[in-house]
Design a protein around this motif. Sequence first.
Motif, PDB file in Angstrom:
ATOM      1  N   SER A  56       0.820  -1.209   0.000  1.00  0.00           N
ATOM      2  CA  SER A  56       0.000   0.000   0.000  1.00  0.00           C
ATOM      3  C   SER A  56       0.853   1.258   0.000  1.00  0.00           C
ATOM      4  O   SER A  56       1.753   1.403   0.830  1.00  0.00           O
ATOM      5  CB  SER A  56      -0.909   0.030   1.224  1.00  0.00           C
ATOM      6  OG  SER A  56      -1.612   1.259   1.252  1.00  0.00           O
ATOM      7  N   THR A  57       0.523   2.145  -0.914  1.00  0.00           N
ATOM      8  CA  THR A  57       1.203   3.437  -0.952  1.00  0.00           C
ATOM      9  C   THR A  57       0.446   4.476  -0.127  1.00  0.00           C
ATOM     10  O   THR A  57       0.842   5.632  -0.090  1.00  0.00           O
ATOM     11  CB  THR A  57       1.310   3.941  -2.407  1.00  0.00           C
ATOM     12  OG1 THR A  57      -0.017   4.074  -2.934  1.00  0.00           O
ATOM     13  CG2 THR A  57       2.130   3.004  -3.255  1.00  0.00           C
ATOM     14  N   ARG A  58      -0.648   4.009   0.522  1.00  0.00           N
ATOM     15  CA  ARG A  58      -1.487   4.968   1.229  1.00  0.00           C
ATOM     16  C   ARG A  58      -1.705   4.678   2.704  1.00  0.00           C
ATOM     17  O   ARG A  58      -1.858   5.596   3.486  1.00  0.00           O
ATOM     18  CB  ARG A  58      -2.849   5.064   0.549  1.00  0.00           C
ATOM     19  CG  ARG A  58      -2.750   5.578  -0.869  1.00  0.00           C
ATOM     20  CD  ARG A  58      -4.077   5.622  -1.517  1.00  0.00           C
ATOM     21  NE  ARG A  58      -4.561   4.252  -1.673  1.00  0.00           N
ATOM     22  CZ  ARG A  58      -5.709   3.934  -2.184  1.00  0.00           C
ATOM     23  NH1 ARG A  58      -6.525   4.860  -2.563  1.00  0.00           N
ATOM     24  NH2 ARG A  58      -6.072   2.685  -2.328  1.00  0.00           N
ATOM     25  N   VAL A  59      -1.786   3.415   3.097  1.00  0.00           N
ATOM     26  CA  VAL A  59      -2.151   3.112   4.485  1.00  0.00           C
ATOM     27  C   VAL A  59      -1.231   2.064   5.093  1.00  0.00           C
ATOM     28  O   VAL A  59      -0.707   1.197   4.403  1.00  0.00           O
ATOM     29  CB  VAL A  59      -3.610   2.613   4.603  1.00  0.00           C
ATOM     30  CG1 VAL A  59      -4.585   3.684   4.175  1.00  0.00           C
ATOM     31  CG2 VAL A  59      -3.835   1.352   3.818  1.00  0.00           C
ATOM     32  N   ASP A  60      -1.040   2.159   6.402  1.00  0.00           N
ATOM     33  CA  ASP A  60      -0.279   1.148   7.133  1.00  0.00           C
ATOM     34  C   ASP A  60      -1.262   0.096   7.650  1.00  0.00           C
ATOM     35  O   ASP A  60      -2.481   0.284   7.574  1.00  0.00           O
ATOM     36  CB  ASP A  60       0.536   1.783   8.259  1.00  0.00           C
ATOM     37  CG  ASP A  60      -0.315   2.478   9.309  1.00  0.00           C
ATOM     38  OD1 ASP A  60      -1.501   2.104   9.489  1.00  0.00           O
ATOM     39  OD2 ASP A  60       0.200   3.388   9.970  1.00  0.00           O
ATOM     40  N   PRO A  61      -0.759  -1.035   8.171  1.00  0.00           N
ATOM     41  CA  PRO A  61      -1.658  -2.106   8.626  1.00  0.00           C
ATOM     42  C   PRO A  61      -2.698  -1.649   9.643  1.00  0.00           C
ATOM     43  O   PRO A  61      -3.871  -2.023   9.551  1.00  0.00           O
ATOM     44  CB  PRO A  61      -0.707  -3.131   9.245  1.00  0.00           C
ATOM     45  CG  PRO A  61       0.591  -2.909   8.590  1.00  0.00           C
ATOM     46  CD  PRO A  61       0.645  -1.428   8.302  1.00  0.00           C
ATOM     47  N   ARG A  63      -4.177   1.232  10.108  1.00  0.00           N
ATOM     48  CA  ARG A  63      -5.269   1.996   9.468  1.00  0.00           C
ATOM     49  C   ARG A  63      -6.095   1.094   8.552  1.00  0.00           C
ATOM     50  O   ARG A  63      -7.315   1.222   8.491  1.00  0.00           O
ATOM     51  CB  ARG A  63      -4.692   3.163   8.693  1.00  0.00           C
ATOM     52  CG  ARG A  63      -5.774   3.878   7.879  1.00  0.00           C
ATOM     53  CD  ARG A  63      -5.292   5.172   7.368  1.00  0.00           C
ATOM     54  NE  ARG A  63      -5.914   6.142   8.264  1.00  0.00           N
ATOM     55  CZ  ARG A  63      -5.596   7.397   8.322  1.00  0.00           C
ATOM     56  NH1 ARG A  63      -4.648   7.864   7.583  1.00  0.00           N
ATOM     57  NH2 ARG A  63      -6.216   8.207   9.131  1.00  0.00           N
ATOM     58  N   LEU A  64      -5.436   0.191   7.838  1.00  0.00           N
ATOM     59  CA  LEU A  64      -6.161  -0.733   6.958  1.00  0.00           C
ATOM     60  C   LEU A  64      -7.163  -1.557   7.759  1.00  0.00           C
ATOM     61  O   LEU A  64      -8.321  -1.680   7.385  1.00  0.00           O
ATOM     62  CB  LEU A  64      -5.187  -1.654   6.220  1.00  0.00           C
ATOM     63  CG  LEU A  64      -5.820  -2.701   5.304  1.00  0.00           C
ATOM     64  CD1 LEU A  64      -6.488  -2.037   4.105  1.00  0.00           C
ATOM     65  CD2 LEU A  64      -4.778  -3.702   4.850  1.00  0.00           C
ATOM     66  N   ASN A  79       2.212  -9.077   6.250  1.00  0.00           N
ATOM     67  CA  ASN A  79       2.009  -9.100   4.801  1.00  0.00           C
ATOM     68  C   ASN A  79       1.342  -7.836   4.272  1.00  0.00           C
ATOM     69  O   ASN A  79       0.938  -7.791   3.118  1.00  0.00           O
ATOM     70  CB  ASN A  79       1.197 -10.325   4.390  1.00  0.00           C
ATOM     71  CG  ASN A  79       1.998 -11.596   4.509  1.00  0.00           C
ATOM     72  OD1 ASN A  79       3.181 -11.592   4.829  1.00  0.00           O
ATOM     73  ND2 ASN A  79       1.361 -12.713   4.258  1.00  0.00           N
ATOM     74  N   VAL A  80       1.212  -6.833   5.123  1.00  0.00           N
ATOM     75  CA  VAL A  80       0.742  -5.526   4.684  1.00  0.00           C
ATOM     76  C   VAL A  80       1.964  -4.620   4.678  1.00  0.00           C
ATOM     77  O   VAL A  80       2.538  -4.314   5.721  1.00  0.00           O
ATOM     78  CB  VAL A  80      -0.354  -4.956   5.616  1.00  0.00           C
ATOM     79  CG1 VAL A  80      -0.788  -3.572   5.150  1.00  0.00           C
ATOM     80  CG2 VAL A  80      -1.546  -5.904   5.665  1.00  0.00           C
ATOM     81  N   VAL A  81       2.380  -4.236   3.474  1.00  0.00           N
ATOM     82  CA  VAL A  81       3.629  -3.497   3.299  1.00  0.00           C
ATOM     83  C   VAL A  81       3.338  -2.012   3.174  1.00  0.00           C
ATOM     84  O   VAL A  81       2.568  -1.589   2.297  1.00  0.00           O
ATOM     85  CB  VAL A  81       4.373  -3.993   2.034  1.00  0.00           C
ATOM     86  CG1 VAL A  81       5.664  -3.207   1.827  1.00  0.00           C
ATOM     87  CG2 VAL A  81       4.630  -5.490   2.128  1.00  0.00           C
ATOM     88  N   ASN A  82       3.961  -1.240   4.038  1.00  0.00           N
ATOM     89  CA  ASN A  82       3.830   0.206   3.996  1.00  0.00           C
ATOM     90  C   ASN A  82       4.795   0.730   2.935  1.00  0.00           C
ATOM     91  O   ASN A  82       5.992   0.774   3.142  1.00  0.00           O
ATOM     92  CB  ASN A  82       4.157   0.800   5.371  1.00  0.00           C
ATOM     93  CG  ASN A  82       3.987   2.302   5.403  1.00  0.00           C
ATOM     94  OD1 ASN A  82       3.886   2.971   4.383  1.00  0.00           O
ATOM     95  ND2 ASN A  82       3.976   2.848   6.607  1.00  0.00           N
ATOM     96  N   ALA A  83       4.239   1.098   1.777  1.00  0.00           N
ATOM     97  CA  ALA A  83       5.056   1.629   0.688  1.00  0.00           C
ATOM     98  C   ALA A  83       4.677   3.071   0.396  1.00  0.00           C
ATOM     99  O   ALA A  83       4.675   3.516  -0.752  1.00  0.00           O
ATOM    100  CB  ALA A  83       4.900   0.764  -0.558  1.00  0.00           C
TER     101      ALA A  83
END
Length: 181
Positions: A56-61, A63-64, A79-83
């Motif tokens: 995700s280029t918008r949210v961290d785990p 917030r998701l 497995n939620v990548v903060n990009a």
Amino acid sequence: MQSNVQTSVPKEIIDFFHVDKGQTLLIKGMPGTGKTTLALEIMSSLCEERNGVYISTRVDPRRLYATNPWVEEVLMPRNVVNATQTKLLESLRKAGKELSSYYAVLDFFRVFFEETEDMDNPMIIIDSWDAVLNYTSHLIGSSQHSFEQNICEFARDLDTHLIFVSEFASVMPLDYIVDGV
């Protein structure tokens, strides 16, 4: 496919991902039209044992999961990548010390595909692809088409389904590279 799971994903999309391993799909449209939700629903319907990666280029785990609590059953936090721009460029600086800029960006994404090698029926979502290109344009320069082709080849070679999410509804070069739009 997960058993006893009611899905709101159209049968045609489920069938699309059963054609072959490493299918690539581009979901695109205007902001707020449900692209991310659709991508996550597809992952929920197809990935066994939480075998998905969400870049995700918008949210961290945190917030998701706060905005989509059901996703925690689909994606493990690791497995939620903060990009987001800061995190992505920071990672690239660390990884690209001895590599050319283009290859540093390519290797950044290759890592996620290699992590899915031992998973059954894995899937990666990149949300949003536009932001990735925007954040890295100064690094990949005029090689965007080659970069997109390489990302799709990673998916096919490593039998990992891949979903790109894009905010642009117009035709773009990626439309001609992926297996479905």
